[in-house]
Design an enzyme around this catalytic site. Structure first.
Site, PDB file in Angstrom:
ATOM      1  N   THR B 184      38.986  35.584  37.742  1.00  0.00           N
ATOM      2  CA  THR B 184      39.103  36.527  38.739  1.00  0.00           C
ATOM      3  C   THR B 184      40.196  35.111  40.089  1.00  0.00           C
ATOM      4  O   THR B 184      39.186  34.524  40.221  1.00  0.00           O
ATOM      5  CB  THR B 184      38.166  37.679  39.455  1.00  0.00           C
ATOM      6  N   GLU B 329      36.969  41.905  35.372  1.00  0.00           N
ATOM      7  CA  GLU B 329      35.053  41.946  34.450  1.00  0.00           C
ATOM      8  C   GLU B 329      35.208  42.543  33.731  1.00  0.00           C
ATOM      9  O   GLU B 329      34.292  42.727  33.274  1.00  0.00           O
ATOM     10  CB  GLU B 329      34.179  42.010  36.005  1.00  0.00           C
TER      11      GLU B 329
END
Lengths: 537, 537
Positions: B184, B329
C-alpha cells in the site's frame, strides 16, 4: 499468517442472508394443506438456531447423523442449517426409496434422530422397530397436524422451536468436517453414502452461483423443484442464502398447474428440476394457453432433456433451457451449458446443437474421457469414452468405505459414456450400462429416447437393450403416448429414421401407460429390462 | 477423506482457461508502439510455462520474491502466472511510486529479479545500485526494443521465452502459501506489504465473478483499465481465466479516444477502472458524439464516483455504472453495488440514491461500523462510523510485520468513515483523515467533491481541510475547470448550496490547472494540504 483464515461453517451462509438480505424470502407450499407461506431469511435463520438449541436439548452431539425424510419446505431447509451448523450431519433421505434401502441407509448412517414430513409418517409407523439406533422422531409440522401414534419419542417441530430460543452461536470447527450425507440409490448393490464437508459445499456454492452456472443475483427468485434430498437440491439451498435471492419450495405438488402458479405468483426468474417436471409444466402451459413471463432460465438435469424441450421453452416462452449434468458424488455440479465465446460465431444450427449438450465444467471441476485402457481420448466431439471427473467437490471415499472411490490421480469414474468437443462442451451419450451393443456397434439409448420424445404424439419414451441371439443386444422402444393419442409403431420408426440408420432402429415399439421410475425420477431401466427380457425370443 | 482436497495453485486458473477456453483471448495494446496484439489463453498458458522454466534456469527458487514494474499487457499477466505458479511471489510494483518508496519496497521484499516494461527502464538505470539483492532484470519486450545499458544481468523477455519450452507442470504446495505481494502506498510512514495467498486469491476470484459482483461469463470481454499493480487489477486477471472471458489490456494509453477504440473494436461488455479514466472516456464520447454500444457494465472504484457519472453513463450509453469499494488489504473487493431484492420496489429516486452507494458485501466478507469506543453502530443508513471488515481475503498480518493488522475478533480497520443501511448497502462518507472537522461538526470532503464535479463547467474538484483559528478546520475547494471554461467562485457556491448548509460551504474556491495525484491515481490531499496550509491565515 498473511491473510485471514476463518474456518467456514455452512450456517455462515444463513447468517449472511439474515444480515444482508433480511427481507428476502423462502416461500413454501406447505405439505399439510398446499397453502403458501412466506418466511424471511431473518426468520429462517432464527428458526434454524432454535432448532439447533432444541436438538442439543434432546441430546444431539457434534458428529451425530440426523436424518430428514421430507420434501422441499422452509422447515426442511431450516433443518439442514440447524443440524450442520452445530456440527452434526444432515442426512437427507429420499422418501421414495424401497423399505430395504431405507432400512440399510438409516442403520448404515446410524441416524440418531429423524426429522420427517407428516405425510411420510406411515413409513416410520411401519419401520421404526427396524431403526434401533434412532432415539427420536421430529415431525416437521405444528401440533394440530401431528400423527396419532404409539411410537415413542415423537416430537412436534413447531413445539420444539417454540420452546427454544434463537440465542445460539454456531461453533467453530475444521471446515473439512462432514456436514451432510446423501446416499446414491444405485440400481445394484447397497446404496453408497457421500459425505459432503462444509468446505466442499462452499466451493460448490460459489461455483454454482457464477454467471456461467445458475447466474442468479439478489434480485432473483429461484423455484427449487429439485428435491432437497436429491444431491443437496443441486446446491440451491446453499446458493440461495449466499446470493440473497428468494427461494420457492414447492412442497408436494409437482403438477404443471401448481408449478405454473408458483412461478407466476412469485415471478420466479429461475427454476431447476428434472425433465419430467418441465414436460408437465409445458403441457399445462400449452393446454391453458399461458406464458411464463418472469422466467429467464430453466435449469434441467438428472437425465437428458430432449431437443424438443429446448425449442418449446425458447420459442413459446423465451426461456433459455440450461442443460446441466452432475451426480450425487459431485455435490452435484459437473457441467452446465452456458454459451462460451468460442461458439458465439457458429451458424445457428451448430450453436443450438452445442447448447443442447450437457455443458462445460465450471472452474473447480476437471473432466476427461478415456478408453477401456484408461487412455485419454481426444476432445473432438466425436470420440466416445468413459467420463472421469476430478475436483474438490467430488467424492474421495464413500462414507465408511475402506477404499477410495477414485484412482491414484484423483479421477472418479462416473459410469457415463460421453464426448467432449474442442470448445469443452461435454455430451452424455449414455450410461455405460445402458448403451445398446448390437453386432459390435453402439446405439445410444438416450439419443433414441430424445428423438422419440420429439414425436408429436409421444409423452415419454425409453429405449433398452434386449438380449438377442444373433446381434448380442437389440434395441426395444417403450412409449407412453400423449393423452388422447394413439401413435403407430410405423410412425415412430419413420420418425426415428431421420436420425438413425436402419440397423440402429428398434426391433419393436411397445406402447404402455407408464414407465417405472427410480426413486430419483429417472426411467428404471433395470425394471424395464426385467419386464421385457425375453421379448426377442 | 470424504471429499477430494487437491491443493490449489493460482496457475490452475490458466490451465483451466487453456483447456476449456483455448480460443478466448488476451488482447493487448503494446507499450512499445501502441499496436494491438492478440494472444489466446492457450498461448498465454504456454508462455507462462516458458517463463517459469526460464526463471528456474536463471536461479529462481520457491519463495523468492520477483518484482514487476509494468502496465497492463499480456506479458505482465503471463509473469503473474509464471512466477506464482512455480511457488515464487509475484510482487507488483507501482511504477509511479517515488524513488524513496521504490527503494524501500524492492529492498523490503528482497526482490531477486525484476521484470520491467521497456518504457520504465530509466527507473532501473537510475536506481539499480540501490537494489543490491536484485540478481537480474528482465525487460518485457523483444530484442529490438531492448534498452541500451551498462547494467549487468539484463535479459530480454521474448528471448528467454524462445529459449525455453512449455514442458512444465505446476508444483503442488500448501495453498495458504504466499502467491503475490502488493504494497500500500500509504501517505504516511513506510509502505506496508500485503502478501496474498493462492487460496485467498481463489476465494476472491469466485466471489468477484458472481452475478452480483462483476457478473461476467465466457462470452464476455472485460476491459481491464485498473492496473495489474493496483490491488491485483481488482482480481480481474484471475477472474478472467477462471471464467474464460476475453481480457483487454490497454497498455499505456489511458486517454478517452484510446479507451473508446478498444471498447468499440473488441466489443467489450464490461470495463473496470478509477473515476478519472471514465471522466476522460465520457468526455471523448460527448465530444465525438459516439455511443458505447457493446458495454453493459462499467465498474468504478478506487475513489468515489460522482453522481453525475452514473447519470451520464446510464442516460447516454445505457450502461450501468457499478460502484465498488475495496482496498489493497482486501484483495481488494469489499463491497459492490448490484440491486438486491429489497430495493427493487423503492421509488426511482430512492433506488438511484442507493445504487450510487459503494454497495454491499459479497459472501465471504463481513462489514460493520463502530464508534470511537469500538461499539457497533446501527445499520440505519444514517449513523456514521469507522468501517471495519473481516474475511478470508482480508489481510491478517502485513508482510514481515510482527503484530497482526486486525483486532482480536479478526476485524481490520479500514480508516474509512461510512454508513450501512438496512438493505446492507455501505456508503463511504470519507477517509477518516480527510473528514473536515469544523466547529465540532463533520463535513464530508467526498460529498463536496462529488457535488462540485456535477457542476457543468467543472472537470475535477478536491475539498480539503485547512486549519482555522476559530473553527478548528474549514473546507477549501480546489477546482480544475473543463477545458475552455472559466467557472466563477460564486457559481460553484450557488451550485453547492442545493446540497450543503451554509456553514458547510467552502470558505474559498481556488481554480488550478491540475490536481496532484497519488501513485494510485487518487487526489493527493497530503500535497494539497501542504500547498494550501496557510490559506485561511
Amino acid at each position: 499468517m498473511n491473510m485471514q483464515n476463518h474456518p467456514f461453517n455452512l450456517a455462515h451462509l444463513l447468517d449472511f442472508a439474515g444480515k444482508y438480505h433480511p427481507t428476502q424470502k423462502v416461500i413454501t407450499r406447505r405439505v399439510e394443506d398446499d397453502k403458501i407461506v412466506e418466511h424471511t431469511y431473518k426468520e429462517v435463520l432464527s428458526r434454524a438456531k432454535r432448532l439447533a438449541n432444541a436438538l442439543i436439548k434432546l441430546g444431539a452431539s457434534p458428529g451425530d447423523c440426523i436424518g430428514t425424510i421430507a420434501l422441499n419446505t422452509h422447515r426442511h431447509m431450516e433443518s439442514w442449517y440447524g443440524i450442520s451448523g452445530q456440527g452434526c450431519i444432515s442426512h437427507t433421505i429420499n422418501p421414495r426409496l424401497s423399505m430395504k434401502q431405507l432400512h440399510y441407509i438409516v442403520n448404515h448412517a446410524e441416524d440418531k434422530f429423524i426429522l420427517i414430513d407428516p405425510i411420510f409418517w406411515p413409513i416410520i409407523e411401519g419401520m421404526h422397530s427396524k431403526f434401533p439406533k434412532v432415539e427420536g422422531y421430529i415431525v416437521l409440522t405444528e401440533k394440530e397436524n401431528m400423527p396419532k401414534t404409539e411410537v415413542p419419542n415423537v416430537y412436534c417441530y413447531e413445539e420444539l422451536l417454540e420452546s427454544s430460543t434463537d440465542d445460539y452461536t454456531w461453533p467453530e470447527f475444521d471446515p473439512h468436517q462432514g456436514s451432510s450425507l446423501c446416499y446414491t440409490s444405485g440400481t445394484t448393490g447397497d446404496p453408497k453414502g457421500v459425505m459432503y464437508t462444509h468446505i466442499s459445499n462452499l466451493w460448490h456454492a460459489y461455483a454454482l452461483s457464477l454467471s456461467d452456472a445458475i447466474a442468479v443475483g439478489a434480485q432473483d427468485t429461484i423455484l427449487v423443484v429439485v428435491p432437497l434430498f436429491h444431491a443437496n437440491s443441486w446446491g440451491l439451498a446453499y446458493a440461495g442464502p449466499m446470493i440473497g435471492c428468494n427461494l420457492i419450495m414447492p412442497g408436494k405438488r409437482m403438477d404443471g398447474q401448481a408449478i405454473f402458479e408458483l412461478i407466476d405468483k412469485y415471478q420466479a426468474t429461475t427454476a431447476a428440476g428434472v425433465p419430467t417436471v418441465w414436460t408437465n409444466l409445458l403441457e399445462y402451459a400449452d393446454a391453458s394457453g399461458r406464458i411464463m413471463e418472469s422466467l429467464k432460465d430453466v435449469v434441467v438435469g438428472g437425465s437428458a432433456a430432449p431437443p424438443s424441450m429446448f425449442t418449446r421453452f425458447r420459442e413459446k416462452h423465451d426461456i433459455d433451457l440450461i442443460h446441466a449434468w452432475g451426480m450425487t458424488e459431485m455435490s452435484p455440479l459437473g457441467t452446465i451449458n452456458r454459451p462460451s465465446g468460442g461458439i458465439m460465431s457458429l451458424p445457428d444450427k451448430d450453436y443450438r446443437r452445442i447448447r443442447r449438450k450437457q455443458g462445460r465444467p465450471i472452474f473447480g471441476v476437471d473432466i476427461k474421457i478415456v478408453n477401456d485402457q484408461g487412455e485419454e481420448l481426444p476432445r473432438d466431439g466425436k470420440e466416445v469414452g468413459r467420463l472421469l471427473v476430478k475436483g474438490n467437490w467430488v467424492v474421495h471415499t464413500y462414507f465408511k468405505a475402506e477404499q477410495p472411490a477414485i484412482d491414484g490421480d484423483g479421477w472418479f469414474d462416473t459410469g457415463d459414456m460421453a464426448t467432449i468437443d474442442p470448445y469443452g462442451y461435454m455430451e452424455i451419450i449414455d450410461r455405460a450400462k445402458d448403451l445398446i451393443k448390437s453386432g459390435g456397434e453402439w446405439i445410444s439409448s438416450v439419443d433414441m429416447e430424445n428423438h422419440a420424445m420429439g414425436h408429436e404424439e409421444v409423452s415419454l419414451a425409453a429405449a433398452i437393450a434386449i438380449n438377442h441371439d444373433k446381434w448380442g443386444e437389440r434395441p426395444l422402444l417403450i412409449v407412453v403416448p400423449k393423452e388422447g393419442h394413439k401413435p403407430s409403431k410405423e410412425s415412430l420408426l419413420t420418425h426415428l429414421s431421420s436420425e438413425f440408420s436402419k440397423w440402429q432402429l428398434p426391433d419393436d415399439v411397445i406402447f404402455v401407460e407408464e414407465i417405472p421410475l427410480t426413486a430419483t425420477g429417472k426411467f428404471s431401466k433395470l425394471s424395464l429390462r426385467e419386464q421385457f427380457k425375453g421379448h426377442f425370443g
